[in-house]
Scaffold this active site. Structure first.
Site, mmCIF file in Angstrom:
data_model
loop_
_atom_site.group_PDB
_atom_site.id
_atom_site.type_symbol
_atom_site.label_atom_id
_atom_site.label_comp_id
_atom_site.label_asym_id
_atom_site.label_seq_id
_atom_site.Cartn_x
_atom_site.Cartn_y
_atom_site.Cartn_z
ATOM 1 N N PRO A 166 0.840 -1.196 0.000
ATOM 2 C CA PRO A 166 0.000 0.000 0.000
ATOM 3 C C PRO A 166 0.875 1.245 0.000
ATOM 4 C CG PRO A 166 0.296 -0.720 2.237
ATOM 5 C CD PRO A 166 1.160 -1.628 1.391
ATOM 6 N N LYS A 191 5.732 -5.286 -5.706
ATOM 7 C CA LYS A 191 5.100 -4.182 -6.424
ATOM 8 C C LYS A 191 4.634 -3.134 -5.415
ATOM 9 C CE LYS A 191 1.040 -3.016 -7.736
ATOM 10 N NZ LYS A 191 1.180 -1.557 -7.538
ATOM 11 N N GLY A 223 0.426 0.329 -11.506
ATOM 12 C CA GLY A 223 -0.846 0.436 -10.805
ATOM 13 C C GLY A 223 -1.634 -0.863 -10.827
ATOM 14 N N SER A 244 -6.554 -2.430 0.418
ATOM 15 C CA SER A 244 -7.983 -2.301 0.716
ATOM 16 C C SER A 244 -8.705 -3.641 0.594
ATOM 17 C CB SER A 244 -8.599 -1.287 -0.249
ATOM 18 O OG SER A 244 -8.417 -1.753 -1.573
ATOM 19 N N VAL A 247 -9.691 -4.638 -3.085
ATOM 20 C CA VAL A 247 -8.624 -5.251 -3.890
ATOM 21 C C VAL A 247 -8.279 -6.636 -3.316
ATOM 22 C CG1 VAL A 247 -6.239 -5.018 -4.682
ATOM 23 C CG2 VAL A 247 -7.752 -3.039 -4.703
ATOM 24 N N GLY A 248 -8.339 -6.759 -1.991
ATOM 25 C CA GLY A 248 -8.103 -8.070 -1.371
ATOM 26 C C GLY A 248 -9.036 -9.135 -1.934
ATOM 27 N N GLU A 265 -3.540 -8.400 4.406
ATOM 28 C CA GLU A 265 -3.654 -7.411 5.490
ATOM 29 C C GLU A 265 -4.534 -6.295 4.967
ATOM 30 O OE1 GLU A 265 -2.460 -7.368 8.531
ATOM 31 O OE2 GLU A 265 -1.252 -9.184 8.427
ATOM 32 N N LEU A 266 -5.787 -6.248 5.413
ATOM 33 C CA LEU A 266 -6.742 -5.332 4.783
ATOM 34 C C LEU A 266 -7.174 -4.218 5.741
ATOM 35 C CD1 LEU A 266 -8.769 -8.120 2.937
ATOM 36 C CD2 LEU A 266 -6.715 -6.920 2.181
ATOM 37 N N CYS A 301 -4.414 1.587 8.882
ATOM 38 C CA CYS A 301 -5.417 0.519 9.001
ATOM 39 C C CYS A 301 -5.855 0.253 10.425
ATOM 40 C CB CYS A 301 -4.849 -0.751 8.389
ATOM 41 S SG CYS A 301 -3.272 -1.221 9.132
ATOM 42 N N GLU A 401 -14.827 1.949 6.329
ATOM 43 C CA GLU A 401 -13.485 2.484 6.550
ATOM 44 C C GLU A 401 -13.351 3.790 5.771
ATOM 45 O OE1 GLU A 401 -9.974 0.617 4.739
ATOM 46 O OE2 GLU A 401 -8.978 0.787 6.679
ATOM 47 N N ILE A 402 -13.202 4.893 6.493
ATOM 48 C CA ILE A 402 -13.105 6.209 5.834
ATOM 49 C C ILE A 402 -11.670 6.456 5.374
ATOM 50 C CG2 ILE A 402 -13.394 8.703 6.163
ATOM 51 C CD1 ILE A 402 -15.584 8.032 8.246
ATOM 52 N N PHE A 403 -10.711 6.009 6.154
ATOM 53 C CA PHE A 403 -9.284 6.192 5.878
ATOM 54 C C PHE A 403 -8.942 7.676 5.775
ATOM 55 C CE2 PHE A 403 -5.253 4.348 4.103
ATOM 56 C CZ PHE A 403 -5.087 3.446 5.146
HETATM 57 P P1 NAD Z 1 -5.248 -0.336 -2.449
HETATM 58 O O1 NAD Z 1 -5.968 -1.616 -2.225
HETATM 59 O O2 NAD Z 1 -5.894 0.710 -3.265
HETATM 60 O O3 NAD Z 1 -3.842 -0.626 -3.156
HETATM 61 C C1 NAD Z 1 -2.918 -1.508 -2.583
HETATM 62 C C2 NAD Z 1 -2.049 -2.108 -3.669
HETATM 63 O O4 NAD Z 1 -2.836 -2.942 -4.513
HETATM 64 C C3 NAD Z 1 -1.376 -1.091 -4.582
HETATM 65 O O5 NAD Z 1 -0.056 -1.520 -4.825
HETATM 66 C C4 NAD Z 1 -2.231 -1.176 -5.849
HETATM 67 O O6 NAD Z 1 -1.534 -0.804 -7.016
HETATM 68 C C5 NAD Z 1 -2.547 -2.646 -5.876
HETATM 69 N N1 NAD Z 1 -3.732 -3.023 -6.674
HETATM 70 C C6 NAD Z 1 -4.772 -2.248 -7.054
HETATM 71 N N2 NAD Z 1 -5.677 -3.005 -7.737
HETATM 72 C C7 NAD Z 1 -5.175 -4.269 -7.785
HETATM 73 C C8 NAD Z 1 -5.647 -5.510 -8.320
HETATM 74 N N3 NAD Z 1 -6.820 -5.596 -8.945
HETATM 75 N N4 NAD Z 1 -4.894 -6.624 -8.161
HETATM 76 C C9 NAD Z 1 -3.713 -6.568 -7.490
HETATM 77 N N5 NAD Z 1 -3.212 -5.421 -6.966
HETATM 78 C C10 NAD Z 1 -3.939 -4.286 -7.112
HETATM 79 O O7 NAD Z 1 -4.870 0.215 -0.986
HETATM 80 P P2 NAD Z 1 -4.105 1.554 -0.572
HETATM 81 O O8 NAD Z 1 -4.989 2.731 -0.838
HETATM 82 O O9 NAD Z 1 -2.722 1.573 -1.103
HETATM 83 O O10 NAD Z 1 -3.999 1.351 1.005
HETATM 84 C C11 NAD Z 1 -5.045 1.657 1.860
HETATM 85 C C12 NAD Z 1 -5.728 0.400 2.331
HETATM 86 O O11 NAD Z 1 -4.766 -0.500 2.858
HETATM 87 C C13 NAD Z 1 -6.691 0.649 3.456
HETATM 88 O O12 NAD Z 1 -7.860 -0.118 3.271
HETATM 89 C C14 NAD Z 1 -5.911 0.193 4.685
HETATM 90 O O13 NAD Z 1 -6.711 -0.175 5.780
HETATM 91 C C15 NAD Z 1 -5.153 -0.951 4.140
HETATM 92 N N6 NAD Z 1 -3.958 -1.235 4.958
HETATM 93 C C16 NAD Z 1 -3.948 -2.339 5.742
HETATM 94 C C17 NAD Z 1 -2.859 -2.609 6.558
HETATM 95 C C18 NAD Z 1 -2.827 -3.838 7.429
HETATM 96 O O14 NAD Z 1 -1.759 -4.186 7.907
HETATM 97 N N7 NAD Z 1 -3.930 -4.506 7.671
HETATM 98 C C19 NAD Z 1 -1.764 -1.744 6.554
HETATM 99 C C20 NAD Z 1 -1.800 -0.619 5.741
HETATM 100 C C21 NAD Z 1 -2.901 -0.381 4.931
#
Ligand code: NAD
Length: 498
Positions: A166, A191, A223, A244, A247-248, A265-266, A301, A401-403
């Site tokens: 992230p 990545k 991306g 997020s 994406v998870g 880790e979402l 998160c 989750e507002i973030f």
């Molecule tokens: P995001 O899900 O938008 O992006 C995360 C990563 O996924 C980026 O590298 C992005 O390019 C990639 N991605 C996007 N679409 C994809 C796909 N279809 N397939 C594979 N990869 C893809 O998240 P973000 O905005 O970077 O981070 C914020 C989120 O992360 C929040 O929901 C936050 O709670 C969570 N987070 C969780 C933890 C934890 O440890 N639980 C820690 C930090 C952040």
């Protein structure tokens, strides 16, 4: 007007490259810009690896795993090869911390010293290197006289790992994924987020300068398209992802056909339960409002974004939360007086403002904040930290989750009610209990459905498990739990009668 271009130039930021198969590649195909959230200036442009770059990186990692020495290397040799990385990260702490501030706007003081710092990343590498010569299995007692079988178990590396990061803690999440992958004998393709590449590329440079065999460590930038290509690639054995929940979910689906191992880790919507016997209402209110208003401005998160507060101390809590917010300072992230990060993008800023509006419309009481500053600050993506009182747990601001810098305060009367509110959530990442009653602390911590709970405070460390239940994810990062997640347990039996 604030500009980060001078410090960018001082740090010698260059256009990004890919590191694949032991070589840095200038990428002449697609490229994209990384924009700074405090000023919306372009910091540099990076390679969009896309399916073509991902194919190259996975092929290199596959070859290094299937044919190279890395997975079979003697423990001491692997440890010796990785050990210098710890010291090199330590030596570059200041530079990496500055690059992280150029990535996501986290105030430099936090980037340098907090749990997302390069120092924390070095500690994480140090921790996981300690496991290398302890990746043992079991020798089991022969089960019965029906067969004379001697069973032993071994921990094999899981294979080629795709590590998708992230934007909010790029340095720490890089370490949390790359260190255990390498320690366990896996090969890895990283990545980073398209929004935060600079610090991760510097870490990649440190690893590239070590003596790892070609293909053991690779990095592709890009991306969603690049992320999709990587997480669905048939040559990948495991995806470790922080990001997020949306994406998870996609990654789970994309992983299904080849049954990839997953660590996810979402997001979170963690609750802090504040009882009347908390040691100090003032300190608790400052801490909870501070987590939403300073540091990464609530873009973390594990932040407890629901404060579930006993009615008898509600007025006092709200008063002290309002006092805390007076200390918030926006502006140059390299100025030590700046307390808070901007919102990562214009899009996310608009999304947060939409949530604030929804809170108002659903009848929550906006006590302060929620606006955007004018003047020079209007060039950045700032939002004044907001506090909603009288929130009902079924409102969107309590469920989603507002973030961002928004604290939702929900009143309660009884312990049972507080627990019910905490558990009435699609998420289950973290949470806190504030009380001086040890029995209550124990009861409530056990009753809350989440991956971790802090009693009178919360901090993550490399040797303790962190992760979520429900929509907060799958698996744990930290300590032995991670070692399990990056290895496959193999059983070998010896027929002692043969
Ligand atoms: P995001 O899900 O938008 O992006 C995360 C990563 O996924 C980026 O590298 C992005 O390019 C990639 N991605 C996007 N679409 C994809 C796909 N279809 N397939 C594979 N990869 C893809 O998240 P973000 O905005 O970077 O981070 C914020 C989120 O992360 C929040 O929901 C936050 O709670 C969570 N987070 C969780 C933890 C934890 O440890 N639980 C820690 C930090 C952040």
């Amino acid at each position: 007007m604030l500009s980060l271009l001078p410090i960018r130039d001082q740090l010698g930021v260059r256009p990004g490259r890919l590191f694949i198969g032991g070589r840095w590649l200038d990428w002449s195909y697609d490229r994209f810009d990384q924009v700074h959230p405090a000023t919306n200036e372009v910091m540099t442009h990076l390679a969009e690896a896309g399916p073509r770059g991902v194919d190259l990186a996975v092929a290199a990692a596959r070859q290094a795993f299937d044919e190279g020495p890395w997975p079979h290397m003697r423990a001491q040799d692997r440890k010796r090869m990785l050990q210098p990385i710890v010291e090199r990260i330590r030596a570059a702490e200041e530079e990496i911390a500055k690059l992280q501030t150029l990535d996501n706007g986290i105030p430099y003081t936090f980037s340098r010293n907090a749990r997302v710092s390069p120092k924390a990343a070095a500690d994480i590498f140090d921790h996981f290197l300690g496991w290398i010569d302890k990746l043992g299995g079991d020798t089991l007692p022969v089960f019965s006289s029906a067969s004379n079988m001697q069973y032993m178990t071994f921990r094999d590396p899981v294979g080629v790992v795709a590590a998708i990061l992230p934007w909010n803690g790029p340095v720490m999440t890089f370490a949390m994924k790359v260190a255990p992958a390498l320690a366990c004998g896996c090969t890895v393709v990283v990545k980073p987020s398209e929004l935060a590449n600079l610090a991760v590329l510097r870490l990649a440079q440190i690893i590239a300068e070590s003596d790892l065999p070609p293909g053991v460590f690779n990095i592709v930038t890009g991306g969603a398209e690049t992320g999709t290509a990587l997480s669905s690639h048939p040559g990948v054995d495991k995806v470790t992802f922080t990001g997020s929940p949306v994406v998870g979910e996609k990654i789970m689906v994309a992983s299904a056909p080849t049954m990839k191992r997953l660590s996810l880790e979402l997001g979170g919507k963690s609750a802090a339960l504040v009882f009347p016997d908390t040691r100090s209402v003032e300190a608790t209110a400052h801490s909870l409002m501070g987590l939403c208003s300073t540091f990464l401005s609530g873009q973390v998160c594990s932040t407890p974004t629901r404060a579930v507060v006993h009615r008898s101390i509600m007025d006092e809590f709200l008063h002290h939360a309002a006092e805390q917010v007076k200390k918030v300072r926006f502006g140059d992230p390299f100025d030590p007086a700046t307390t808070s990060a901007p919102i990562i993008s214009r899009r996310q800023q608009a999304r947060i403002l939409g949530y604030i509006e929804s809170g108002r419309q659903e009848g929550a009481d906006l006590r302060f904040g929620g606006g955007t500053p004018g003047g020079d600050l209007a060039h950045g993506n700032w939002i004044h930290p907001a506090l909603f009182a009288n929130v009902r747990n079924d409102m969107r601001i309590a469920q989603e989750e507002i973030f961002g810098p928004v604290l939702s305060v929900i009143p309660f009367e009884t312990e049972e009610e507080a627990i019910r509110i905490a558990n009435d959530s699609a998420f289950g990442l973290a949470g806190c209990v504030y009380t001086t009653d040890v029995s209550r602390a124990f009861r409530v911590s056990r009753a809350i459905r989440s991956g971790s709970i802090g009693v009178n405070g919360f901090a993550s460390v490399p040797n303790a498990p962190f992760g979520g239940v429900k929509r907060s994810g799958l698996g744990r990062e930290g300590g032995w739990a991670t070692v399990e997640a990056f290895t496959e347990l193999k059983a070998i039996n010896f027929n002692l009668d043969a």
